[in-house]
Design a protein around this motif. Structure first.
Motif: not given
Length: 371
Positions: A17-32, A34-38, A55-58
């Motif tokens: 339940g934590e890994i999935v949202p973080l991976m979504q954030a990572k790969f959405l950011s690759k589509l340019e 602007n992602i904010t994880v709270v 690993e995800n400074v963007n």
């Protein structure tokens, strides 16, 4: 697009339940986007989350502050159950609502029903459904009504919510896996049976232990490793000791992300006997991606990935005898385990990568914002 991924537990807990949202954030950011994880502000963050940030400074990371005492507990003493989860989200509700209004997000992605009450009505919200509740709860009824879009991680989860809450038009987007990270490596297989996951009752580890007892009585001396932490751990250890299996079954605690690939590859078989409420297990995706033969339960979302006898074996839920028979089949026929692993890897590459999952989510986000 300005997107918020709201997952407070990601700073102090590691699970699907934590890994999935973080991976979504990572790969959405690759589509340019602007992602904010709270997340929740805590004194001690997990190594997984710390590494993810590095690993995800963007990606932007913002923190919410809670007032309840449990926020300062050491990570290894934490537990995440429904009571704590509800308490946490309700505690954060007002401050998160104001935060969202100030940030003016286009979309907020939430992953737990009580989070839905925190998102302002003028901001689009996608609520991910990761499992099926045991019973009808008022907060879940509210969530179904206030979320602009519902997404289930498996068809079985969508069907469960529809049955309980008459929640129709639920989109199904399966979780993905980083198939370039979880890969087969050339190492010696020193572990006969591996379980990785939370140690809670519905994960079914007690039935795996009973199955190992059955096999031991038949003369199978197996090396079994159980990785993970949870409130059911002492019960499971008691079951092992009471059945004189301490020389066979080893508990290794939480397995860091950087060690997972090695454990999957050193294992002949991965057994994941969950029997209730699950979507598609993250560990099931990981093991399949590493080309390791898998035995899991013929229920929930697992059978959406595992085709019995082709990409894995499906055992009768809560049936130790059937689990034992499936283990025996693969231990006696290692070439069959290899075949299942190879087929599972092909299925992962064709249908279960994060790139494919995020393409579907990206399309859904754009359609939602257009409305």
């Amino acid at each position: 697009m300005n997107i918020c991924v709201y997952i407070p537990t990601a700073s102090f807990f590691v699970g699907g339940g934590e890994i999935v949202p973080l991976m979504q954030a990572k790969f959405l950011s690759k589509l340019e986007h602007n992602i904010t994880v709270v997340v929740l502000k805590v004194q001690e963050e997990t190594s997984y989350f710390e590494n993810f940030k590095k690993e995800n400074v963007n990606i932007n990371f913002d923190y919410m502050e809670a007032t309840y005492a449990t926020r300062d507990l050491p990570y290894e003493k934490r537990k995440v159950d429904h009571d704590l989860g509800h308490d946490m989200y309700f505690n954060l509700a007002r401050s998160f609502e104001k935060y969202c209004s100030d940030k003016k997000f286009d979309v907020v992605i939430t992953h737990y029903a009580p989070a839905s009450i925190s998102v302002p009505k003028d901001i689009k919200q996608i609520l991910f459904l990761h499992g099926v509740p045991d019973s009808i709860q008022t907060i879940n009824k509210v969530a179904v009504n206030v979320a602009d879009c519902l997404v289930a991680v498996s068809q079985s989860v969508a069907d469960g919510w529809n049955e309980l809450y008459k929640a129709q038009n639920i989109n199904v987007i399966h979780n993905g896996i980083d198939h370039n990270y979880f890969v087969k490596t050339d190492v010696q297989k020193t572990i006969d049976i591996l379980y990785i996951g939370r140690l809670i009752e519905i994960k079914g580890v007690q039935f795996l232990i009973d199955a190992i007892k059955i096999l031991k009585e038949k003369g199978y001396n197996l090396n079994v490793v159980i990785g993970g932490k949870g409130p059911y751990e002492e019960t499971l250890k008691g079951l092992v000791n009471n059945n004189s299996l301490a020389d066979t079954i080893k508990f290794i605690g939480y397995v860091p992300d950087e060690d997972l690939v090695d454990y999957y590859n050193r294992s002949k078989i991965v057994v994941l006997p969950s029997y209730s409420k699950e979507g598609v297990l993250t560990t099931l995706l990981e093991a399949s991606s590493c080309q390791t033969g898998v035995i899991t339960s013929d229920c929930c979302g697992m059978k959406e990935l595992v085709k019995d006898g082709v990409t894995g074996l499906l055992a009768v839920p809560k049936n130790s005898e059937d689990i034992a028979n499936k283990i025996k089949l693969l231990i006696d026929n290692p070439s069959k385990a290899d075949e299942l692993g190879k087929n599972a890897r092909i299925e992962i590459e064709n249908n279960w990568t994060w790139e494919k999952s995020i393409q579907k989510l990206d399309f859904l986000i754009k359609e939602l914002v257009k409305k």
